[in-house]
Design an enzyme around this catalytic site. Structure first.
Site, PDB file in Angstrom:
ATOM      1  N   GLY A 281     -25.517   2.873   3.699  1.00  0.00           N
ATOM      2  CA  GLY A 281     -24.694   3.567   2.717  1.00  0.00           C
ATOM      3  C   GLY A 281     -25.115   3.163   1.323  1.00  0.00           C
ATOM      4  O   GLY A 281     -25.248   1.976   1.023  1.00  0.00           O
TER       5      GLY A 281
ATOM      6  N   VAL B  62     -20.728   1.510  -5.025  1.00  0.00           N
ATOM      7  CA  VAL B  62     -20.777   0.049  -4.926  1.00  0.00           C
ATOM      8  C   VAL B  62     -22.146  -0.399  -4.426  1.00  0.00           C
ATOM      9  O   VAL B  62     -22.764  -1.309  -4.990  1.00  0.00           O
ATOM     10  CB  VAL B  62     -19.661  -0.480  -4.008  1.00  0.00           C
ATOM     11  CG1 VAL B  62     -19.839  -1.983  -3.765  1.00  0.00           C
ATOM     12  CG2 VAL B  62     -18.287  -0.198  -4.619  1.00  0.00           C
ATOM     13  N   ALA B  63     -22.620   0.242  -3.362  1.00  0.00           N
ATOM     14  CA  ALA B  63     -23.895  -0.176  -2.766  1.00  0.00           C
ATOM     15  C   ALA B  63     -25.074   0.061  -3.702  1.00  0.00           C
ATOM     16  O   ALA B  63     -26.040  -0.716  -3.695  1.00  0.00           O
ATOM     17  CB  ALA B  63     -24.116   0.559  -1.446  1.00  0.00           C
ATOM     18  N   TYR B  64     -25.014   1.115  -4.500  1.00  0.00           N
ATOM     19  CA  TYR B  64     -26.097   1.366  -5.455  1.00  0.00           C
ATOM     20  C   TYR B  64     -26.213   0.200  -6.433  1.00  0.00           C
ATOM     21  O   TYR B  64     -27.314  -0.294  -6.709  1.00  0.00           O
ATOM     22  CB  TYR B  64     -25.847   2.668  -6.216  1.00  0.00           C
ATOM     23  CG  TYR B  64     -26.800   2.862  -7.383  1.00  0.00           C
ATOM     24  CD1 TYR B  64     -28.098   3.308  -7.179  1.00  0.00           C
ATOM     25  CD2 TYR B  64     -26.391   2.571  -8.685  1.00  0.00           C
ATOM     26  CE1 TYR B  64     -28.982   3.460  -8.248  1.00  0.00           C
ATOM     27  CE2 TYR B  64     -27.262   2.719  -9.757  1.00  0.00           C
ATOM     28  CZ  TYR B  64     -28.555   3.164  -9.527  1.00  0.00           C
ATOM     29  OH  TYR B  64     -29.419   3.298 -10.586  1.00  0.00           O
TER      30      TYR B  64
ATOM     31  N   LYS C 174       0.854  -1.189   0.000  1.00  0.00           N
ATOM     32  CA  LYS C 174       0.000   0.000   0.000  1.00  0.00           C
ATOM     33  C   LYS C 174       0.885   1.231   0.000  1.00  0.00           C
ATOM     34  O   LYS C 174       2.006   1.218   0.508  1.00  0.00           O
ATOM     35  CB  LYS C 174      -0.899   0.019   1.241  1.00  0.00           C
ATOM     36  CG  LYS C 174      -2.187   0.796   1.073  1.00  0.00           C
ATOM     37  CD  LYS C 174      -3.216   0.017   0.278  1.00  0.00           C
ATOM     38  CE  LYS C 174      -4.570   0.696   0.299  1.00  0.00           C
ATOM     39  NZ  LYS C 174      -5.597  -0.111  -0.381  1.00  0.00           N
TER      40      LYS C 174
END
Length: 364
Positions: free
Chosen positions: A180, A184-186, A80
């Site tokens: 939320g 992504v969640a949509y 990272k």
């Protein structure tokens, strides 16, 4: 922080400090483990309060990527980068191109991608200096927006969790509370709606909530009430550390499966879910579709191949539940076991290969 002591304790390989005076670049690359292959992990840009805070974040996130990539079955290790600075004010072309040169200097040990505070445009600038970057513009052969692919992986993992909890992986008629409703969640809501799930949503962004209500017939509740909904599945898709001492007693769901990172505030909260008989799909496994997708770019992106791998999240989650029951441990610990065992097997194989090579040289 005693850096070398910390690195030795958690077995990190490298910590690289990068600075470019002209552009203002101050970046930290952490490489945790490359047993399975080159370290892959995104570049995060954040206005850290102290340099120590930035170092700690880079190290923590790199280790998380080792486990995510290993559990995902990728031939990649964990790394990272954090860039210290305000992503709204401090970005410039020279910064990301300078950073690209630092990555190039690692000669493939580390491959970066987009993360919090960075964009596809930033990755394109890095790409001007190195090929060791994914998540670039489709014009350069990239896969584009990873959100739909991540959502599909979460959807498949949720189905596996439903099978474990209810004896069927059908989500038709299942009540799902989604915390939320971002990108992504949509898309996750879209998959769930198409299968016939009944959605309840909450988000601090009213426009996101309105879209889910209008397009998927979702019911809106206040953000503070999402935990206590009388639903089958709770899908955390926003902040981390939301499974904690305050929220667990509120849960009525039999399944916790969502896209958010670091859902458990502490490991003991995963143990508590297990004690209560709540099926938990470990976050870094169920949300690994995005990293699977960008990893496919390394071989020349093929969407069909990438999506086939993402479908495998179903089987991986099911395997984790098997380990959990067999070993008598919580699912989060079973996921860690799965990742650690894969790394250990590869390390053993490599040691054996090197040992055999030495013997063959000795016997000449």
């Amino acid at each position: 922080m005693e850096i070398f002591k910390y690195m030795e304790t958690y077995d990190y390989e490298q910590l690289i400090f990068c600075q470019d005076k002209t552009s203002g670049l101050k970046a930290i690359i952490a490489i945790h483990d490359t047993t399975l292959g080159p370290a892959l992990g995104g570049t995060r840009m954040w206005n850290y309060a102290t340099e120590e805070e930035a170092i700690e974040d880079a190290l923590r996130l790199a280790k998380g990527m080792t486990y995510k990539n290993a559990a995902a079955g990728l031939n990649l290790g964990g790394g990272k980068t954090v860039i210290i600075g305000d992503p709204l004010k401090d970005k410039n072309e020279e910064m990301f191109r300078a950073f690209g040169r630092f990555i190039q200097g690692l000669n493939g040990r580390y491959i970066t991608a987009e993360d919090v505070g960075t964009t596809v445009a930033d990755m394109d600038l890095i790409h001007e200096e190195t090929n060791y970057v994914t998540g670039i513009s489709p014009a350069f052969g990239s896969s584009g927006n990873p959100s739909p692919v991540t959502a599909y992986g979460v959807y498949m993992g949720m189905k596996a969790a439903a099978m474990e909890a209810f004896g069927s992986d059908s989500l038709a008629g299942k009540k799902v509370a989604v915390q939320g409703v971002g990108n992504v969640a949509y898309k996750l809501c879209e998959f769930l709606h198409e299968e016939g799930a009944i959605l309840t949503v909450a988000d601090i962004n009213q426009a996101s909530v309105d879209r889910a209500v209008n397009e998927f017939g979702a019911t809106q509740v206040d953000v503070s009430e999402i935990y206590s909904q009388d639903v089958d599945i709770f899908a955390p898709c926003a902040l981390g550390a939301i499974i904690n001492d305050e929220t667990i007693p509120q849960l009525k769901a039999k399944v916790v499966a969502g896209a958010a990172n670091n859902q458990l505030k502490e490991p003991r909260h995963g143990d508590k879910l297990n004690e209560l008989g709540i099926v938990y799909a470990p976050d870094y496994v169920i949300n690994s579709g995005g990293v699977m997708n960008v990893a496919d770019e390394l071989n020349g992106y093929n969407r069909e191949r990438a999506m086939k791998r993402v479908e495998g999240i179903y089987d991986t989650i099911a395997r984790i539940f098997e380990i959990s029951k067999k070993e008598g441990i919580a699912s989060y610990a079973a996921a860690d076991r799965l990742a650690e065992d894969r790394i250990a097997r590869m390390a053993k194989s490599r040691r054996q290969f090197l040992q055999n090579g030495k013997h063959s040289l000795t016997n000449r």
